[in-house]
Design an enzyme around this catalytic site. Structure first.
Site, PDB file in Angstrom:
ATOM      1  N   HIS A 515     -16.257  13.636 106.148  1.00 53.10           N
ATOM      2  CA  HIS A 515     -15.584  12.446 105.630  1.00 53.10           C
ATOM      3  C   HIS A 515     -16.294  11.172 106.090  1.00 53.10           C
ATOM      4  O   HIS A 515     -16.623  10.294 105.288  1.00 53.10           O
ATOM      5  CB  HIS A 515     -14.136  12.465 106.123  1.00 53.10           C
ATOM      6  N   GLU A 516     -16.528  11.085 107.378  1.00 59.35           N
ATOM      7  CA  GLU A 516     -17.176   9.886 107.918  1.00 59.35           C
ATOM      8  C   GLU A 516     -18.577   9.700 107.357  1.00 59.35           C
ATOM      9  O   GLU A 516     -19.017   8.571 107.109  1.00 59.35           O
ATOM     10  CB  GLU A 516     -17.230   9.947 109.443  1.00 59.35           C
ATOM     11  N   HIS A 519     -18.590   7.827 104.256  1.00 53.19           N
ATOM     12  CA  HIS A 519     -18.568   6.375 104.445  1.00 53.19           C
ATOM     13  C   HIS A 519     -19.966   5.843 104.758  1.00 53.19           C
ATOM     14  O   HIS A 519     -20.349   4.771 104.276  1.00 53.19           O
ATOM     15  CB  HIS A 519     -17.634   6.008 105.590  1.00 53.19           C
ATOM     16  N   HIS A 522     -21.801   5.535 101.567  1.00 55.47           N
ATOM     17  CA  HIS A 522     -21.279   4.430 100.767  1.00 55.47           C
ATOM     18  C   HIS A 522     -21.840   3.100 101.270  1.00 55.47           C
ATOM     19  O   HIS A 522     -22.166   2.204 100.486  1.00 55.47           O
ATOM     20  CB  HIS A 522     -19.757   4.437 100.845  1.00 55.47           C
TER      21      HIS A 522
END
Length: 849
Positions: A515-516, A519, A522
């Site tokens: 998940h991290e 980021h 992104h």
């Protein structure tokens, strides 16, 4: 699109962002974006080293000097722009010039504040916090300057035609000024400033109190039966030889799950639920009262209305309706899950009437093992941290068309603030601790260096206590036309290795890391021209969507194969039978978990909707009782350590659930075209990651999906509309179709499986689902560049049309179309395949496509 936090300071939008992707509770409202203090000029500093990495070797004195110099330079630039006569204003000498000055200021300031979350030196952390406070005051000073707002208005009044990102940056800035109260009378603006200054103090103190919490439970090691041996060995000992269990996630979560002594679990639970309560409850309730005053002055009914003005959800009513829909869908499943837990407890305590909050994780783990017959500790053996990190990097590289290269660390001599950090060849310290790793990102095809990221994975004293991706340098267009390479940092607290034994991760840890990393991508793959639109600077209720989407990959067998490898023998992958049990267990107790999130989101929304003063403990209890969940036990105050409430997610916690709608919709295309399909990953990179908020997020979603976003994939993710595959292999047929449709459709696809497979090889992807009318199935159709949806009965009319208008489904209606209520589903499936073959032939003929 500006986030709600940008409403508080008209110019310093960059200083108002929130930390992204907190898995449990965020602890520090660091900005989104930033850059190196006194950034070096573009150009390489050695073949293997980043040319613009921040200097983390600064002493506290040099930190203060660096910040003050940046502030002076920024003020000089602002004064030069405000002195320009109105008639001479242009976009370049006003809007662009101020944006560039702001970016330079950020490149000096943001890394300094970032050190408050990661530096091992307490003096450095304190200086970073002092700089944060000064930044806040400086931002308020700038927001009070009428001449600066006038400069923007004078340029806007010229009415020059702008488009794209230029138009957006001007409109966003003017709107931020208005919402900051710039058009209000001087007396009201003074009141606003006082409120904001106090709010900034409260928010910083709230987070500092959480970070400083050092309460712990000291236990004789012999009482910790059930705790895995490696976790027991990793616990520190006090002077009496007792194991010391702190309240950080790596200690707390396994303790509550495995330790058999219920009284110990109860003691640790109460400590955890009361972290910083005595100090933070008054701060939270004062903050809520101030938010209400601020909203009223700015002309909004409540702070929630103000906070949602720029979000995708737009209004509190839409959020509450959304949460209520989830509540209605989840409650029946929650009752079943609670019943199962109670039955599990009654095997040990026959007359038990309820499962206490400190027992939930313990009995849930027992029930999970019984139902799915696998030991979570056994799973951990296949996820050593090195394998997970390497596998995650491998998957992201393949999917997004990039390459990662670890840059060498070089340990300098110790000095003020050094703390064993790492230096580049030019003397710049490239990391703040020896555990930290720095990576370079380049494009796989062109070899162009795009950006950099840090990994800081293990806990230490004074460090940010959860998991988050922090912006260190934000990408943006430079004045000379070049592009500022972004830098991000992942800060986590994974279990640290012990002598002779590597750090082993739970599956939740693995999902968190994936998940991290979403980021990080992104933030680092952005191509937006302005830093306010770059990377994760998107609407608050969209910012989690890309990283939440990536969580789905962890559960796919082809990805788990990359992420696993036994710590004793890396070639020994997670056994197939264990993988199947894990996949079966994925949604275990998920309804309760999701409804709890609904509760937190509703609690947050009510805190910011209700007129003050707000009794947060009473509101929290009421919300959970109304939802059908167990209210927090008397004497506990979880909200006092719920950092989202004070660090940028005020009236915004719903965004985690809201963004799941978009996350699951995004993943639906990967499901249809191949989870590790580089072409799909490339399209995702271009449409979502590179764009940031340089255009409306809905437009980016629509480009990637080839249609308007919808909730169907989200409902399936929650188990409220599951689909199953036919034997044809890749056509999804929703179970919730009535049997008279589901059975003949699946039978027809099975009978036509060779034909289906041939079409799949040519790029066809199909899903046949229940529509608003269950007797009229909906088709989600994808082939080549065409992605759309239509009713199954419309396939016949579409096939008959000479001109096939893919992007205007309404044109498919034909007077010759059959009555959908009398159709033969099996015949229509065959017509649908005829349609796919006709389109395939058309695509294969260049002259006619």
């Amino acid at each position: 699109m500006p986030t709600p936090l940008r409403l508080s300071i008209a110019l310093l939008i960059l200083l108002a962002g929130a930390p992204r992707a907190q898995i449990v509770v965020p602890a520090l409202p660091l900005p989104v974006g930033g850059a190196a203090a006194g950034a070096a000029a573009q150009g390489a500093v050695g073949a293997a080293l980043a040319p613009q990495v921040p200097d983390f070797s600064l002493s506290t004195r040099r930190m203060a000097e660096t910040y003050k110099a940046a502030e002076r330079d920024y003020l000089a630039a602002v004064n030069a722009v405000t002195a320009i006569p109105a008639a001479e204003r242009t976009f370049a000498n006003t809007v662009k010039a101020l944006d560039s000055a702001q970016a330079r200021y950020a490149e000096a300031a943001i890394p300094l504040t970032f050190l408050s979350a990661v530096s091992p030196d307490r003096r450095v952390r304190r200086m970073a916090e002092a700089i944060e406070r000064r930044i806040g005051r400086f931002g308020l000073d700038l927001a009070d300057r009428d001449d600066l707002y006038t400069a923007y208005k004078e340029y806007a009044a010229k009415g020059e035609a702008l488009s794209g990102e230029d138009k957006m940056i001007l409109e966003d800035t003017l709107e931020s000024y208005k919402r900051s109260g710039k058009d209000l009378p001087v007396a009201q603006r003074s009141d606003l400033r006082a409120i904001r200054e106090r709010m900034a103090e409260l928010e910083q103190a709230f987070e500092q109190n959480i970070a400083a919490e050092d309460d712990a439970l000291a236990v004789e090691p012999g009482r910790l039966t059930g705790l895995p041996q490696d976790l027991l060995d990793a616990l520190p000992r006090d002077a009496q030889g007792r194991a010391v269990v702190d309240l950080k996630e790596p200690s707390y979560v396994p303790f509550m799950r495995y330790v058999r002594d219920g009284e110990l679990r109860r003691q640790l639970y109460y400590k955890y639920q009361n972290r910083a309560a005595e100090k933070n409850l008054p701060l939270l309730e004062e903050e809520l009262a101030l938010r209400g005053k601020l909203a009223k002055i700015l002309g909004y009914r409540t702070y929630a209305h103000l906070a949602l003005a720029d979000n995708m959800a737009e209004s509190p009513l839409k959020v509450v309706s959304f949460l209520n829909r989830l509540k209605r869908g989840l409650r029946p499943a929650v009752q079943e899950e609670r019943k199962a837990l109670l039955e599990q407890k009654r095997r040990e305590v026959p007359d038990a009437a309820r499962v206490e909050p400190w027992e939930t994780a313990y009995y849930a783990d027992k029930l999970r093992q019984e139902r799915y017959a696998f030991d979570a500790d056994q799973v951990r053996q296949y996820f050593p941290v090195d394998r997970v990190v390497a596998g995650t990097l491998e998957v992201y590289q393949e999917l997004l068309g990039v390459r990662f290269r670890q840059l060498p660390n070089q340990t300098p001599a110790a000095g003020p603030g050094a703390a064993g950090a790492v230096r580049a060849e030019n003397g710049t310290r490239t990391a703040w601790h020896p555990d930290v790793q720095l990576y370079e990102i380049s494009d796989a095809k062109s070899g162009e260096v795009l950006s950099y990221f840090y990994l800081d994975l293990f806990p230490r004293e004074g460090k940010y206590t959860h998991a988050a991706a922090f912006g260190v340098i934000s990408g943006h267009e430079l004045e000379d036309g070049g592009y500022r390479r972004p830098i991000e940092a992942m800060v986590a607290n994974l279990s640290k290795p012990t002598p002779g034994h590597p750090a082993l991760l739970t599956l939740m840890d693995v999902e968190t890391f994936f998940h991290e990393f979403g980021h990080l991508m992104h933030g680092t793959l952005t191509k937006a021209r302005y830093r306010d639109h770059a990377g994760t600077s998107v609407a608050l209720d969209f910012v989690e969507a890309p990283s939440q989407m990536m969580e789905n990959f962890v559960w796919r067998p082809e990805v788990l194969e990359r992420l696993s490898g036994h710590w004793r023998d890396p070639d020994k992958k997670l056994p197939k039978e264990l993988l199947e049990k894990m996949l079966a267990a994925r949604n275990f107790q998920s309804a309760t978990g999701n409804l709890s999130q609904v509760g937190f989101a509703m609690m947050d929304m009510l805190f910011n909707l209700l007129p003050g003063p707000v009794d947060t403990t009473a509101v929290m209890a009421k919300v959970f009782t109304t939802l059908g969940l167990e209210p927090p036990p008397p004497g506990t105050h979880f909200q006092a350590s719920f950092g989202h409430l004070m660090s940028g997610y005020g009236a915004g916690y719903y965004s985690y659930l809201w963004s799941l709608v978009f996350a699951q919709d995004l993943f639906s295309r990967f499901e249809a075209e191949g989870v590790l399909n580089p072409a799909t990953g490339g399209a995702y990179r271009r449409a979502i990651l590179e764009k940031g908020s340089s255009r409306d997020e809905n437009a980016s979603m629509k480009e990637f999906l080839g249609r308007e976003p919808n909730e169907r994939a989200f409902m399936r993710f929650l188990g409220l509309g599951k689909a199953e595959k036919t034997s044809a292999g890749e056509v999804q047929v929703e179970k919730k179709l009535p049997p008279e449709f589901f059975d003949p459709i699946t039978a027809a696809l099975t009978e036509e499986k060779e034909r289906v497979r041939a079409l799949m090889d040519k790029g066809l992807r199909l899903s046949i689902e229940r529509g608003s009318n269950p007797r009229i199935p909906v088709v989600l159709f994808s082939m080549g560049p065409y992605r759309t949806m239509f009713y199954l009965w419309e396939a016949q009319g579409a096939l008959r049309e000479v001109r096939f208008k893919w992007y205007k489904p309404s044109s498919w209606f034909s007077p010759r179309s059959p009555d959908p209520y009398r159709m033969d589903p099996a015949v229509q499936v065959r017509v649908l395949l005829d349609l796919a073959e006709a389109l395939s032939a058309k695509l294969a003929a260049p002259a006619t496509t």
